[in-house]
Design an enzyme around this catalytic site. Structure first.
Site, PDB file in Angstrom:
ATOM      1  N   ALA A  72       6.389   0.128  -7.140  1.00 43.06           N
ATOM      2  CA  ALA A  72       5.618  -0.911  -6.473  1.00 43.06           C
ATOM      3  C   ALA A  72       4.044  -0.358  -6.618  1.00 43.06           C
ATOM      4  CB  ALA A  72       5.860  -0.863  -4.725  1.00 43.06           C
ATOM      5  N   THR A  73       3.836   0.816  -6.839  1.00 51.20           N
ATOM      6  CA  THR A  73       2.429   1.189  -6.787  1.00 51.20           C
ATOM      7  C   THR A  73       1.853   0.616  -8.045  1.00 51.20           C
ATOM      8  OG1 THR A  73       2.635   3.148  -5.651  1.00 51.20           O
ATOM      9  CG2 THR A  73       0.822   3.229  -7.478  1.00 51.20           C
ATOM     10  N   GLN A 180       8.301  -2.816   2.078  1.00 50.00           N
ATOM     11  CA  GLN A 180       9.185  -2.424   3.289  1.00 50.00           C
ATOM     12  C   GLN A 180       9.991  -3.543   3.972  1.00 50.00           C
ATOM     13  OE1 GLN A 180       9.545   0.804   4.391  1.00 50.00           O
ATOM     14  NE2 GLN A 180       7.854   1.670   3.118  1.00 50.00           N
ATOM     15  N   SER A 198      10.037  -2.569  -4.509  1.00 50.42           N
ATOM     16  CA  SER A 198      10.376  -1.388  -5.122  1.00 50.42           C
ATOM     17  C   SER A 198      11.946  -1.296  -4.975  1.00 50.42           C
ATOM     18  CB  SER A 198       9.569  -0.254  -4.380  1.00 50.42           C
ATOM     19  OG  SER A 198       9.994   1.075  -4.816  1.00 50.42           O
ATOM     20  N   HIS A 200      13.733   1.730  -4.541  1.00 51.48           N
ATOM     21  CA  HIS A 200      14.231   2.933  -4.116  1.00 51.48           C
ATOM     22  C   HIS A 200      14.009   2.640  -2.388  1.00 51.48           C
ATOM     23  CE1 HIS A 200      10.799   5.416  -2.948  1.00 51.48           C
ATOM     24  NE2 HIS A 200       9.993   4.325  -3.956  1.00 51.48           N
ATOM     25  N   THR A 236       8.507   0.642 -22.612  1.00 48.46           N
ATOM     26  CA  THR A 236      10.062   0.627 -22.824  1.00 48.46           C
ATOM     27  C   THR A 236      10.491   0.565 -21.228  1.00 48.46           C
ATOM     28  OG1 THR A 236       9.809   1.645 -25.014  1.00 48.46           O
ATOM     29  CG2 THR A 236      12.147   1.565 -23.839  1.00 48.46           C
ATOM     30  N   CYS A 318       3.304   9.377   0.654  1.00 44.57           N
ATOM     31  CA  CYS A 318       2.341   9.594  -0.166  1.00 44.57           C
ATOM     32  C   CYS A 318       1.195  10.508   0.465  1.00 44.57           C
ATOM     33  CB  CYS A 318       1.920   8.094  -0.605  1.00 44.57           C
ATOM     34  SG  CYS A 318       3.211   7.065  -1.071  1.00 44.57           S
TER      35      CYS A 318
END
Length: 375
Positions: A72-73, A180, A198, A200, A236, A318
């Protein structure tokens, strides 16, 4: 997890067994490059496209394009930088919220130091954005408005539809960090031009995320090289990571009602067990699987170190170790001492009632010891 009770679901979620099973064939024997034209490459490409369809279906936004990223970053940076770079000369302003995740907040501030105008909107004491301030700042010079769906530190649900309406009225685009909230809180239909997610955070693997772009939205690429992902994201792709993401997203859709009921039960128990702690952020307007709690006289960093049997946090993973009070809690008006006395508990699909009860006992005992020593 070395036997520790895991209550840090906002940092990452346990990998679903179904997602792991989906990944394994694409590590070996299906290791081919999905951008190659030979048969093994085409098979890997098919796995990527199936995963893309599954994630897009789980988002439920209809149409548009889904671009796989490393997380997501990267997706947020692609959206924000890519749109601002492509914005016309008369639109140089980005408006976001002071409590945004660092991937949005810091990117906006970086743009502000590189010739763009960056506005960080204030929030009320409950963590919800000041819509009057938003209305005053979002104008004809605004290119982009960016807001989280669910805050990663305090769990509050921002009024995405209202912010989007302000952006649309001013002719600006709207970006949503839905990391979230994906699968837990509905995204208002038609409100978003760009959305970051994201894997995870929904029981998929780390290292893969996605950026959804509505039809007609054009951004400039910020990563150059092989022109993969429609020319927007060179590099890739990992079929294994994409496959795990796709299955995790599909499973999330299938289990959404069951997971929501389970999380609500856990939240009720947690609030009861931590009844002498104060909740940071809105009590009603929040995702219930995130509890940010405060107790005067407690040092959260020491608490995390002392309670070895529970994995929990003091805020964003983070920013952990920075030594600085949370910018989110500071924006709510909390003092440095109050921010440092705050912990975040995150739970979900694989958390049990017994986990909550045991964790509350361990954390409560350690907190009481701290307060007794300080008395």
């Amino acid at each position: 997890m070395t036997g520790a009770i895991y209550l840090d679901y906002q940092a990452t979620t346990p990998l679903a067994p179904e997602a792991l099973a989906a990944m394994t064939p694409w590590l070996d024997p299906g290791f081919a490059n999905p951008h190659s034209s030979h048969a093994p490459g085409r098979a890997a490409r098919a796995a990527v496209e199936l995963a893309r369809d599954r994630v897009a279906a789980a988002l439920g936004l209809g149409g548009g394009r889904l671009i796989f990223t490393s997380g997501a970053t990267e997706a947020a940076n692609m959206a924000i930088q890519g749109l601002m770079i492509a914005a016309p000369a008369g639109r140089r302003k980005i408006v976001t919220i002071a409590t945004e995740h660092a991937c949005v907040r810091d990117t906006a501030l970086w743009l502000g130091s590189h010739g763009f105008e960056c506005v960080l909107l204030p929030v009320h004491a409950d963590g919800l954005v000041d819509l009057d301030a938003a209305a005053a700042e979002i104008d004809g010079t605004t290119a982009l408005v960016a807001a989280m769906l669910v805050n990663n530190e305090i769990g509050v649900i921002q009024p995405v539809a209202a912010l989007s309406a302000l952006a649309r009225a001013a002719g600006a685009a709207f970006f949503c960090d839905a990391v979230q909230g994906f699968g837990r809180v509905d995204l208002p239909a038609g409100a978003c031009d760009m959305v970051a997610v994201s894997a995870h955070k929904l029981h998929g693997p780390k290292g893969v995320g996605a950026l959804w772009l509505a039809d007609g939205v054009e951004i400039s690429p910020i990563i150059h090289g092989g022109a993969q992902e429609g020319g927007l994201r060179s590099g890739t792709l990992s079929p294994a990571l994409c496959a795990g993401f796709g299955v995790a997203a599909a499973l999330m859709t299938e289990r959404r009602a069951t997971d929501a009921e389970h999380v609500a039960t856990l939240a009720e128990m947690a609030r009861s067990c931590f009844g002498d702690w104060e909740i940071n952020g809105s009590i009603s307007g929040r995702y219930s699987g995130n509890l940010n709690l405060r107790r005067n006289g407690v040092d959260a960093a020491r608490l995390i170190s002392e309670v070895r049997g529970v994995a929990f946090s003091a805020g964003s993973a983070c920013a952990s170790g920075s030594g600085r009070p949370s910018h989110v809690l500071s924006a709510l008006g909390l003092t440095d001492a109050e921010a440092r006395a705050s912990i975040r508990l995150g739970f979900g699909r694989y958390t049990s009632i017994a986990d909550i009860e045991r964790a509350a006992a361990l954390i409560g005992e350690a907190a009481n010891r701290q307060r007794a020593l300080a008395a």
